[in-house]
Design a protein around this motif. Structure first.
Motif, PDB file in Angstrom:
ATOM      1  N   VAL A  80      -1.642 -15.645   9.717  1.00 10.65           N
ATOM      2  CA  VAL A  80      -0.560 -16.412   9.392  1.00 10.65           C
ATOM      3  C   VAL A  80       0.095 -17.481  10.178  1.00 10.65           C
ATOM      4  CG1 VAL A  80       1.618 -16.522   8.018  1.00 10.65           C
ATOM      5  CG2 VAL A  80      -0.105 -14.900   7.364  1.00 10.65           C
ATOM      6  N   ALA A  81       0.256 -16.943  11.297  1.00  6.63           N
ATOM      7  CA  ALA A  81       0.853 -17.869  12.435  1.00  6.63           C
ATOM      8  C   ALA A  81      -0.009 -19.150  12.603  1.00  6.63           C
ATOM      9  CB  ALA A  81       1.212 -17.001  13.427  1.00  6.63           C
ATOM     10  N   HIS A  82      -1.425 -18.836  12.786  1.00  6.07           N
ATOM     11  CA  HIS A  82      -2.432 -19.821  12.889  1.00  6.07           C
ATOM     12  C   HIS A  82      -2.630 -20.799  11.955  1.00  6.07           C
ATOM     13  CE1 HIS A  82      -3.163 -17.625  16.830  1.00  6.07           C
ATOM     14  NE2 HIS A  82      -3.858 -18.678  17.181  1.00  6.07           N
ATOM     15  N   ILE A  83      -2.512 -20.228  10.570  1.00  6.90           N
ATOM     16  CA  ILE A  83      -2.729 -21.144   9.601  1.00  6.90           C
ATOM     17  C   ILE A  83      -1.475 -22.182   9.341  1.00  6.90           C
ATOM     18  CG2 ILE A  83      -2.490 -21.225   6.962  1.00  6.90           C
ATOM     19  CD1 ILE A  83      -3.672 -18.642   6.977  1.00  6.90           C
ATOM     20  N   ILE A  84      -0.287 -21.901   9.755  1.00  5.60           N
ATOM     21  CA  ILE A  84       0.780 -22.735   9.880  1.00  5.60           C
ATOM     22  C   ILE A  84       0.550 -23.712  11.052  1.00  5.60           C
ATOM     23  CG2 ILE A  84       3.376 -22.905  10.199  1.00  5.60           C
ATOM     24  CD1 ILE A  84       3.649 -20.160   8.925  1.00  5.60           C
ATOM     25  N   TYR A  85       0.026 -23.261  12.191  1.00  4.38           N
ATOM     26  CA  TYR A  85       0.014 -24.050  13.466  1.00  4.38           C
ATOM     27  C   TYR A  85      -1.218 -25.020  12.910  1.00  4.38           C
ATOM     28  CZ  TYR A  85      -2.026 -25.371  17.897  1.00  4.38           C
ATOM     29  OH  TYR A  85      -2.298 -26.494  18.837  1.00  4.38           O
ATOM     30  N   PHE A  86      -2.245 -24.784  12.694  1.00  7.56           N
ATOM     31  CA  PHE A  86      -3.307 -25.856  12.214  1.00  7.56           C
ATOM     32  C   PHE A  86      -3.201 -26.567  11.040  1.00  7.56           C
ATOM     33  CE2 PHE A  86      -5.935 -22.381  14.909  1.00  7.56           C
ATOM     34  CZ  PHE A  86      -6.386 -23.581  15.739  1.00  7.56           C
ATOM     35  N   SER A  87      -2.545 -26.159  10.205  1.00  7.31           N
ATOM     36  CA  SER A  87      -2.032 -27.178   9.109  1.00  7.31           C
ATOM     37  C   SER A  87      -1.025 -27.851   9.457  1.00  7.31           C
ATOM     38  CB  SER A  87      -1.341 -26.203   7.910  1.00  7.31           C
ATOM     39  OG  SER A  87      -2.134 -25.131   7.476  1.00  7.31           O
ATOM     40  N   VAL A  88      -0.075 -27.576  10.152  1.00  6.23           N
ATOM     41  CA  VAL A  88       0.884 -28.729  10.921  1.00  6.23           C
ATOM     42  C   VAL A  88       0.098 -29.672  11.650  1.00  6.23           C
ATOM     43  CG1 VAL A  88       3.036 -29.113  12.375  1.00  6.23           C
ATOM     44  CG2 VAL A  88       2.800 -27.158  10.609  1.00  6.23           C
ATOM     45  N   ARG A  89      -0.912 -29.236  12.706  1.00  3.58           N
ATOM     46  CA  ARG A  89      -1.565 -30.119  13.477  1.00  3.58           C
ATOM     47  C   ARG A  89      -2.208 -31.083  12.630  1.00  3.58           C
ATOM     48  NH1 ARG A  89      -6.112 -30.283  16.514  1.00  3.58           N
ATOM     49  NH2 ARG A  89      -5.814 -30.866  18.757  1.00  3.58           N
ATOM     50  N   PHE A  90      -2.999 -30.610  11.629  1.00  3.39           N
ATOM     51  CA  PHE A  90      -3.801 -31.391  10.900  1.00  3.39           C
ATOM     52  C   PHE A  90      -2.936 -32.619  10.091  1.00  3.39           C
ATOM     53  CE2 PHE A  90      -5.664 -32.569   6.657  1.00  3.39           C
ATOM     54  CZ  PHE A  90      -7.162 -32.625   7.031  1.00  3.39           C
ATOM     55  N   SER A  91      -1.731 -32.134   9.738  1.00  2.00           N
ATOM     56  CA  SER A  91      -0.985 -33.177   8.953  1.00  2.00           C
ATOM     57  C   SER A  91      -0.283 -34.310  10.047  1.00  2.00           C
ATOM     58  CB  SER A  91       0.186 -32.534   8.385  1.00  2.00           C
ATOM     59  OG  SER A  91      -0.202 -31.815   7.492  1.00  2.00           O
TER      60      SER A  91
ATOM     61  N   ILE B  64     -11.670 -25.633  11.249  1.00  2.00           N
ATOM     62  CA  ILE B  64     -12.290 -24.521  11.726  1.00  2.00           C
ATOM     63  C   ILE B  64     -11.310 -23.251  12.274  1.00  2.00           C
ATOM     64  CG2 ILE B  64     -13.584 -23.594  13.681  1.00  2.00           C
ATOM     65  CD1 ILE B  64     -15.091 -26.207  14.036  1.00  2.00           C
ATOM     66  N   GLY B  65     -10.161 -24.007  12.675  1.00  2.00           N
ATOM     67  CA  GLY B  65      -9.018 -22.951  12.946  1.00  2.00           C
ATOM     68  C   GLY B  65      -8.480 -22.388  11.777  1.00  2.00           C
ATOM     69  N   THR B  66      -8.460 -23.061  10.647  1.00  6.65           N
ATOM     70  CA  THR B  66      -7.709 -22.655   9.562  1.00  6.65           C
ATOM     71  C   THR B  66      -8.810 -21.892   8.936  1.00  6.65           C
ATOM     72  OG1 THR B  66      -6.425 -24.721   9.093  1.00  6.65           O
ATOM     73  CG2 THR B  66      -6.789 -23.134   7.369  1.00  6.65           C
ATOM     74  N   ILE B  67     -10.068 -21.802   8.966  1.00  6.75           N
ATOM     75  CA  ILE B  67     -10.898 -21.039   8.389  1.00  6.75           C
ATOM     76  C   ILE B  67     -11.048 -19.624   8.960  1.00  6.75           C
ATOM     77  CG2 ILE B  67     -13.343 -20.646   7.939  1.00  6.75           C
ATOM     78  CD1 ILE B  67     -13.660 -23.473   7.421  1.00  6.75           C
ATOM     79  N   LEU B  68     -10.891 -19.729  10.551  1.00  8.67           N
ATOM     80  CA  LEU B  68     -10.808 -18.529  11.305  1.00  8.67           C
ATOM     81  C   LEU B  68      -9.653 -17.736  10.939  1.00  8.67           C
ATOM     82  CD1 LEU B  68     -12.397 -19.523  14.680  1.00  8.67           C
ATOM     83  CD2 LEU B  68     -13.295 -17.726  13.195  1.00  8.67           C
ATOM     84  N   SER B  69      -8.522 -18.338  10.826  1.00 10.70           N
ATOM     85  CA  SER B  69      -7.119 -17.663  10.413  1.00 10.70           C
ATOM     86  C   SER B  69      -7.208 -16.961   9.010  1.00 10.70           C
ATOM     87  CB  SER B  69      -6.191 -18.844  10.587  1.00 10.70           C
ATOM     88  OG  SER B  69      -6.095 -19.687  11.516  1.00 10.70           O
ATOM     89  N   PHE B  70      -7.716 -17.420   8.248  1.00 14.85           N
ATOM     90  CA  PHE B  70      -8.074 -16.780   7.061  1.00 14.85           C
ATOM     91  C   PHE B  70      -9.011 -15.591   7.089  1.00 14.85           C
ATOM     92  CE2 PHE B  70      -6.522 -20.765   4.701  1.00 14.85           C
ATOM     93  CZ  PHE B  70      -5.705 -20.092   3.854  1.00 14.85           C
ATOM     94  N   LEU B  71     -10.032 -15.795   7.915  1.00 13.76           N
ATOM     95  CA  LEU B  71     -10.903 -14.745   8.237  1.00 13.76           C
ATOM     96  C   LEU B  71     -10.146 -13.514   8.888  1.00 13.76           C
ATOM     97  CD1 LEU B  71     -13.912 -13.806   8.411  1.00 13.76           C
ATOM     98  CD2 LEU B  71     -14.241 -14.939  10.362  1.00 13.76           C
ATOM     99  N   CYS B  72      -9.450 -14.050   9.914  1.00 13.09           N
ATOM    100  CA  CYS B  72      -8.660 -13.026  10.649  1.00 13.09           C
ATOM    101  C   CYS B  72      -8.109 -11.890   9.638  1.00 13.09           C
ATOM    102  CB  CYS B  72      -7.713 -13.587  11.426  1.00 13.09           C
ATOM    103  SG  CYS B  72      -6.657 -12.488  12.556  1.00 13.09           S
ATOM    104  N   ILE B  73      -7.107 -12.569   8.713  1.00 12.38           N
ATOM    105  CA  ILE B  73      -6.397 -11.658   7.719  1.00 12.38           C
ATOM    106  C   ILE B  73      -7.532 -10.979   6.603  1.00 12.38           C
ATOM    107  CG2 ILE B  73      -4.961 -11.912   5.592  1.00 12.38           C
ATOM    108  CD1 ILE B  73      -3.895 -14.628   6.628  1.00 12.38           C
ATOM    109  N   LEU B  74      -8.537 -11.431   6.487  1.00 10.78           N
ATOM    110  CA  LEU B  74      -9.605 -10.687   5.628  1.00 10.78           C
ATOM    111  C   LEU B  74     -10.235  -9.732   6.499  1.00 10.78           C
ATOM    112  CD1 LEU B  74     -11.559 -13.636   3.912  1.00 10.78           C
ATOM    113  CD2 LEU B  74      -9.948 -12.008   2.781  1.00 10.78           C
ATOM    114  N   VAL B  75     -10.353  -9.627   7.707  1.00 11.85           N
ATOM    115  CA  VAL B  75     -10.965  -8.696   8.537  1.00 11.85           C
ATOM    116  C   VAL B  75      -9.918  -7.797   8.691  1.00 11.85           C
ATOM    117  CG1 VAL B  75     -11.916  -8.150  10.904  1.00 11.85           C
ATOM    118  CG2 VAL B  75     -12.792 -10.234   9.549  1.00 11.85           C
ATOM    119  N   ALA B  76      -8.747  -8.155   8.905  1.00 10.93           N
ATOM    120  CA  ALA B  76      -7.653  -6.930   8.896  1.00 10.93           C
ATOM    121  C   ALA B  76      -7.403  -6.139   7.763  1.00 10.93           C
ATOM    122  CB  ALA B  76      -5.986  -7.751   8.993  1.00 10.93           C
ATOM    123  N   PHE B  77      -7.590  -6.669   6.541  1.00 11.84           N
ATOM    124  CA  PHE B  77      -7.687  -5.803   5.461  1.00 11.84           C
ATOM    125  C   PHE B  77      -9.066  -4.912   5.405  1.00 11.84           C
ATOM    126  CE2 PHE B  77      -4.129  -8.587   3.999  1.00 11.84           C
ATOM    127  CZ  PHE B  77      -3.550  -7.755   3.257  1.00 11.84           C
TER     128      PHE B  77
END
Length: 535
Positions: free
Chosen positions: A520-531, A484-497
């Protein structure tokens, strides 16, 4: 859940359809009608604001029927956070609770800003004008909104001190609000200039949401704020006689009556005053602006109000009504945080009860600072839009939740069942999400960032301190949190554009950079957390 069901027998069923309709009307009519209607008419819909009210009411009806089923599954009144915690689990409850805090906070901000405008009008009327620099935020020509700060601080101190308003006083406030609406419609009808209704739907300016049909739909999304409170009817399901029959009557009946009053109010508002005059600061106090135009032109062309006493009475009633609404919002957000803290999802400071006042005084003080600062420096338009998107998001989750619990808890006792599932919940989701899409991109940006911050708090503190999880960080559902955090992170970037595209690529790009960095910062954070959690 068994405890919840077991407590149902102790509830007395005493409320009929008439009582439910009265409850709904008393709660619904208030802040939104007297504040954001001017903004919507002046900047988005023109005279077609009545269509926006109608569209928003339809979405409310679907959401209200879904909300009623959630409420009827619990033996006591509670917020959407409580319902979702019991029925859908901790993570969903956290998301809804965090969103509710946003809703209550920015609603309190919106109402306090509007309270400030009406207060300034009252002071001008008695010959004691306040300096504009200290009655508006910087983007509206001032420096700081002192009256808005004052009312928030005053009411927060009252709440922290444990002072309780009597039910008779609250009933009197409800009566005043209804009286203001009825008198405004009755007298204003005779001052309508039908020329002000042309064009009924002003031509779009070329910008999405600025008049035209896109403006009508954006107006509906903003005006959803005016219907906040209708869900209070659904929380009375356990005390309702024959809830399967009377609950939809109470919800739909109160919505229908309020919609009729709202449409009549808006027609008088834009019929008495040209909708263009509601643009700007005065739009946040539309009732007072309209009453000032109910008169005859003087020798210099200035309109002399025929009912100066009416304006004073309306302003005084609105100020009292607003005070009660602000207090409810301040109390609501502190109580949601109190519940979340009791469940271990937030630090104990938010559930600390003062031994002297027997209230969550520390939590009240925190929100006093937060809401007063926002009220001092945030424009009313921004606060109103944030209130609407937060509410629409919460109701979207509630509608989806009904579909979920029908599958996961089919045997659970319900005093009321949402009809035509999954049709009604799906229509509710489509209506709410549809209106959210018509809100400005910067409003979406603020919502997504707020929700990401909420997931940060939950991941950093709530997971390891949860009462339900027993303090374990390796729990079921943590992968879902990261997804969910990763999806919201991508959404944040899309909304910015998206936001930058609406402004133009040559315009200021601050929000674009902020949104991309945050995403981008949260994509990295949640990806690391998931791993890490997978190992």
């Amino acid at each position: 859940m068994s405890e919840v069901q077991g407590g149902q027998d102790g509830m007395r069923r005493v409320l009929g359809p008439g009582a439910l309709i009265a409850l709904g009307v008393g709660v619904i009519i208030g802040a939104g009608l007297f504040s954001v209607t001017g903004v919507v008419a002046g900047e988005h819909t023109g005279p077609a604001i009545c269509l926006s009210f109608l569209i928003a009411a339809v979405a409310c009806a679907f959401a209200g029927l879904c909300y009623a089923e959630f409420a009827s599954m619990l033996p006591v009144a509670g917020s959407a956070y409580t319902y979702s915690y019991v029925t859908m689990g901790e993570l969903v409850a956290w998301i809804i609770g965090w969103d509710l805090v946003l809703e209550y906070a920015v609603a309190g901000v919106t109402v306090s800003i509007s309270w400030s405008r009406y207060f300034c009008m009252m002071m001008n009327d008695i010959g004691l004008p306040l300096p504009e620099a200290f009655t508006a935020c910087p983007t509206e020509g001032g420096i700081i909104n002192v009256p808005a700060i004052a009312i928030v601080v005053l009411l927060s101190l009252i709440l922290a001190g444990g002072t309780q308003g009597s039910s008779r006083f609250n009933d009197f406030i409800v009566f005043l609000k209804l009286l203001v609406v009825v008198v405004f419609i009755g007298i204003g009808f005779f001052y309508i200039n039908t020329d002000n209704f042309t064009p009924f739907i002003p031509e779009n300016t070329g910008a999405f949401g600025d008049f035209g049909w896109s403006g009508v739909l954006r107006g509906a999304a903003i005006l959803f704020f005016a219907y906040i409170g209708f869900d209070a009817v659904s929380t009375a399901a356990q005390e309702t006689i024959n809830p399967g029959r009377n609950m939809p009557i109470g919800i739909l009946g109160s919505l229908l009556l309020c919609t009729v009053l709202y449409i009549l109010f808006s027609l008088v508002m834009v019929g008495v005053v040209d909708y263009r005059e509601y643009a700007g600061m005065e739009s946040i106090a539309p009732a007072a602006t309209a009453v000032q135009h109910m008169g005859t032109p003087g020798p210099d062309g200035t309109i002399v109000p025929d009912f100066p006493w009416l304006n004073r009475g309306i302003v005084l009633a609105i100020l009292l009504g607003y005070a009660s609404v602000i207090m409810v919002m301040l109390m609501g957000q502190s109580r949601v945080f109190y519940s979340m803290s009791r469940d271990g999802l937030l630090p104990p400071v938010f559930s600390h009860i003062s031994k002297r006042f027997h209230t969550p005084a520390r939590s009240n003080m925190l929100f006093m600072v937060l809401v007063s600062v926002l009220a001092a420096f945030v424009p009313a338009r921004v606060a109103g839009e944030m209130t609407s998107i937060g509410t629409l998001f919460a109701f979207t989750l509630v509608c989806a939740g009904v579909i979920v619990v029908r599958r996961t808890m089919p045997e659970a006792t319900r005093a009321f069942r949402t009809p035509f599932v999954p049709l009604v919940p799906v229509l509710g989701i489509l209506c709410c999400v549809g209106m959210m899409l018509f809100l400005p991109a910067d409003t979406w940006m603020r919502l997504v960032i707020w929700m990401l911050l909420g997931l940060d708090v939950y991941a950093a503190y709530g997971v390891s301190h949860s009462v339900l999880g027993g303090g374990s960080v390796r729990r079921h559902g943590q992968s879902v949190l990261s997804v969910i955090g990763t999806i919201l992170s991508f959404l944040c970037i899309l909304v910015a554009f998206w936001h930058q595209q609406t402004l133009g690529w040559n315009a200021d790009r601050t929000l674009l950079y902020v949104g991309c960095f945050f995403g981008v910062a949260h994509i990295i954070y949640f990806s690391v957390r998931f791993s890490i959690k997978r190992k």
